[in-house]
Write an enzyme that holds these catalytic residues in place. Structure first.
Site, PDB file in Angstrom:
ATOM      1  N   PHE A 234      -8.646  20.842 -24.846  1.00  0.00           N
ATOM      2  CA  PHE A 234      -8.762  19.122 -24.743  1.00  0.00           C
ATOM      3  C   PHE A 234      -9.871  19.034 -23.807  1.00  0.00           C
ATOM      4  CE2 PHE A 234      -8.577  14.944 -23.572  1.00  0.00           C
ATOM      5  CZ  PHE A 234      -8.636  14.335 -24.807  1.00  0.00           C
ATOM      6  N   THR A 235     -11.004  18.185 -23.875  1.00  0.00           N
ATOM      7  CA  THR A 235     -12.244  18.017 -23.463  1.00  0.00           C
ATOM      8  C   THR A 235     -12.074  17.786 -21.863  1.00  0.00           C
ATOM      9  OG1 THR A 235     -11.964  15.718 -23.910  1.00  0.00           O
ATOM     10  CG2 THR A 235     -13.331  16.658 -25.176  1.00  0.00           C
TER      11      THR A 235
ATOM     12  N   ASP B  25       0.738  19.386 -21.649  1.00  0.00           N
ATOM     13  CA  ASP B  25      -0.117  18.208 -21.690  1.00  0.00           C
ATOM     14  C   ASP B  25       0.714  17.185 -22.497  1.00  0.00           C
ATOM     15  OD1 ASP B  25      -1.758  16.123 -22.565  1.00  0.00           O
ATOM     16  OD2 ASP B  25      -3.515  17.286 -22.431  1.00  0.00           O
TER      17      ASP B  25
ATOM     18  N   TYR C 148       0.906  -1.205   0.037  1.00  0.00           N
ATOM     19  CA  TYR C 148       0.154  -0.090  -0.102  1.00  0.00           C
ATOM     20  C   TYR C 148       0.861   1.164   0.041  1.00  0.00           C
ATOM     21  CZ  TYR C 148      -3.852   3.317   0.857  1.00  0.00           C
ATOM     22  OH  TYR C 148      -4.583   4.108   1.011  1.00  0.00           O
TER      23      TYR C 148
ATOM     24  N   ARG D  57     -15.045  14.527 -33.380  1.00  0.00           N
ATOM     25  CA  ARG D  57     -14.320  15.588 -32.496  1.00  0.00           C
ATOM     26  C   ARG D  57     -15.100  16.776 -33.343  1.00  0.00           C
ATOM     27  NH1 ARG D  57     -11.516  13.560 -28.219  1.00  0.00           N
ATOM     28  NH2 ARG D  57     -13.869  13.604 -27.698  1.00  0.00           N
TER      29      ARG D  57
ATOM     30  N   PHE E 288     -20.221  13.824 -25.006  1.00  0.00           N
ATOM     31  CA  PHE E 288     -19.998  13.189 -26.203  1.00  0.00           C
ATOM     32  C   PHE E 288     -20.015  11.377 -25.866  1.00  0.00           C
ATOM     33  CE2 PHE E 288     -15.284  12.427 -25.488  1.00  0.00           C
ATOM     34  CZ  PHE E 288     -15.249  13.518 -24.452  1.00  0.00           C
TER      35      PHE E 288
ATOM     36  N   LYS F 211      -1.513   6.872 -23.662  1.00  0.00           N
ATOM     37  CA  LYS F 211      -1.062   7.421 -25.104  1.00  0.00           C
ATOM     38  C   LYS F 211       0.556   6.912 -25.098  1.00  0.00           C
ATOM     39  CE  LYS F 211      -4.908   9.504 -24.491  1.00  0.00           C
ATOM     40  NZ  LYS F 211      -5.081  10.591 -24.101  1.00  0.00           N
TER      41      LYS F 211
HETATM   42  C1  LIG Z   1      -6.300  11.351 -23.407  1.00  0.00           C
HETATM   43  C2  LIG Z   1      -5.872  12.881 -23.038  1.00  0.00           C
HETATM   44  C3  LIG Z   1      -5.857  13.550 -22.140  1.00  0.00           C
HETATM   45  C4  LIG Z   1      -6.785  12.911 -20.893  1.00  0.00           C
HETATM   46  O1  LIG Z   1      -6.156  11.696 -20.416  1.00  0.00           O
HETATM   47  P1  LIG Z   1      -6.866  10.386 -20.031  1.00  0.00           P
HETATM   48  O2  LIG Z   1      -5.950   9.097 -19.485  1.00  0.00           O
HETATM   49  O3  LIG Z   1      -7.946   9.819 -20.982  1.00  0.00           O
HETATM   50  O4  LIG Z   1      -7.658  10.793 -18.618  1.00  0.00           O
HETATM   51  C5  LIG Z   1      -5.706  14.908 -21.878  1.00  0.00           C
HETATM   52  N1  LIG Z   1      -5.028  15.410 -22.702  1.00  0.00           N
HETATM   53  C6  LIG Z   1      -4.752  14.815 -24.065  1.00  0.00           C
HETATM   54  C7  LIG Z   1      -4.161  15.577 -25.285  1.00  0.00           C
HETATM   55  C8  LIG Z   1      -5.196  13.576 -24.138  1.00  0.00           C
HETATM   56  O5  LIG Z   1      -5.029  12.989 -25.460  1.00  0.00           O
END
Ligand SMILES: *Cc1c(COP(=O)(O)O)cnc(C)c1O
Length: 463
Positions: free
Chosen positions: A123-124, A214, A71, A381, A447, A257
């Protein structure tokens, strides 16, 4: 297709199959014409996202077995911390369950209600966390980013004049930080140059404004810098990534990613006060600060993924694969965002379906019709993703895009040819494709869960 041979071979496979056309039509109805609501077994080739859908290496799989599930004070946290310090160059690391976890910690730590948060396009999840913390998002991306047909090498760049104008009008003390996405997902995976990032950094440092990267696909941005920015041509992806990070104070990262894992993320920073705050909030929202909502084995796989992701041949192959898919689509006349970005091809749905207005949801509709045509899952998108502002007004993005994102090391050239041919066939009968309207619209990040039904079929003009 013009793709270099894969710098890997296949060790394990997962079977997939294509449903019949009537079955696909029925599945679309079940899913409310929202590709997020399709079941994975009903999808043949899944280009919904490159997030968490990657194939791990045998070394990552082996690392899973080393997970220290303690933990507190897990050895796996130390492995992750060292990998991030050495690869990105930041001092302090807070693991999170994925990127938005880091965005939450960052937004809560740095944004006071009424603060402005400039960014190179939204970004969303990033913008939503900024808004939930009381921040106001301001788009400071260069104008070319909003034009899908301009061929500029760095369409993700920040427009410094827009940034300066914002700072002048609200005052530097009202700017929480600037969020720089590199590359810019919503603009079609367009990169930011090191020259631009340096200029942004110099300006912000002179004003006492923090720069937050980011970093979800920063490795792809680094490869595109190597390809396009003369001064950096002879540097490795690993070296360029470190240079990028050195221009910033912190990063939020979705390891789903670049880092080739199925789950994971982190916030990393050189700022001791931000680290202190984020680490404390981590305990509230994610889990103890040494596991951040992840299992020890996830931390291990992420640590190995981070060390491996900067290999030039891996990144180069990925980007060339994306480019080959884009070129194949273009050979059928399909309008796409240019230049082709790093993680996917973005179809210009406004140009594909010019007979639809934005309120007829051209990108959402096109994503549905692509699945119906060939069982390929893509993502809207456009206006649906852009959502509504605090007061309920629709955000109206200039771009209506359908994204074909490529999972890393998952599909082959023949899969991509199948995709291009299917969408090419659909393009031939584009005049007959109707738009969509909402039957259900959730309040947040609509979305993901909205449902739709088709509008009447347009009276086809013969082509
Ligand atoms: C995917 C993504 C995020 C958010 O990450 P999650 O792992 O999906 O929460 C933030 N910024 C960008 C540019 C992304 O592609």
């Amino acid at each position: 297709m013009n793709i270099p041979p894969e710098p890997y071979k296949i060790k394990m496979i997962e079977s997939i199959s294509l449903l019949s056309a009537p079955e696909r039509r029925a599945r679309l109805v079940d899913a409310g014409y929202n590709t997020f609501l399709l079941r994975s077994p009903d999808v043949y080739i899944d280009l919904l996202t490159d997030s968490g859908t990657n194939a791990m290496t045998d070394t990552q799989w082996a690392a899973l077995m080393r997970g220290d599930e303690a933990y507190a004070g897990s050895r796996s946290y130390e492995a992750l911390e060292a990998a991030i310090q050495q690869t990105y160059g930041y001092k302090f690391v807070v693991p999170t369950h994925q990127g938005r976890g880091a965005e939450n910690l960052l937004s809560k730590s740095l944004i006071k209600p009424g603060d402005h948060v400039p960014g190179n396009m939204y970004f969303t999840t990033t913008r939503l966390h900024q808004e939930l913390a009381g921040g106001i998002f301001d788009d400071v991306i260069c104008d070319e980013a909003h034009n899908p047909s301009i061929e500029a090498p760095f369409k993700g760049n920040v427009d410094l004049k827009k940034l300066e104008a914002l700072v002048k009008s609200v005052g530097a003390s009202k700017i929480a930080y600037i969020s720089v996405g590199a590359p810019v997902n919503m603009a079609g995976g367009q990169p930011v140059s090191l020259e631009n990032l340096t200029a942004v950094s110099d300006y912000c440092r002179s004003k006492g404004i923090k720069v937050v990267l980011d970093a979800a696909r920063a490795v792809e941005n680094a490869w595109l810098i190597q390809e396009r920015e003369k001064a950096w041509r002879s540097y490795s992806v690993a070296e360029i990534l470190k240079e990028m990070c050195s221009r910033t104070d912190a990063c939020t990262m979705s390891a789903k990613k670049d880092a080739n894992v199925n789950i994971g993320g982190f916030l990393a920073t050189n700022d001791a006060a931000l680290f202190e705050s984020a680490r404390n909030l981590c305990v509230v929202y994610e889990g103890l600060h040494t596991y951040g909502g992840l299992a020890g084995r996830d931390l291990e796989a992420m640590a190995v993924g981070i060390r491996e992701m900067v290999q030039d041949d891996f990144v180069g192959h990925r980007i060339m694969q994306v480019r080959a898919l884009g070129e194949a689509l273009e050979s059928f006349g399909v309008p796409i965002v240019k230049p082709i970005g790093g993680h996917g091809v973005f179809i210009d749905a406004k140009a594909f379906l010019p007979h639809l207005t934005q309120d007829e949801l051209p990108a959402q509709a096109l994503a549905a019709w692509i699945y119906g045509e060939c069982g390929v899952r893509t993502m809207e998108r456009g206006i649906v993703s852009a959502g509504r502002g605090e007061d309920g007004h629709e955000h109206r993005p200039k771009l209506e895009l359908v994204r074909l994102a490529l999972p890393r090391r998952v599909y082959t050239a023949s899969h991509l040819e199948f995709v291009a041919e299917g969408i090419g066939r659909l393009y031939k009968r584009r005049d007959s494709l109707p738009g969509l309207k909402y039957t259900y619209e959730p309040k947040l990040l609509r979305f993901f869960q909205s449902r739709f039904e088709p509008l009447p079929v347009p009276v086809a003009t013969k082509r």
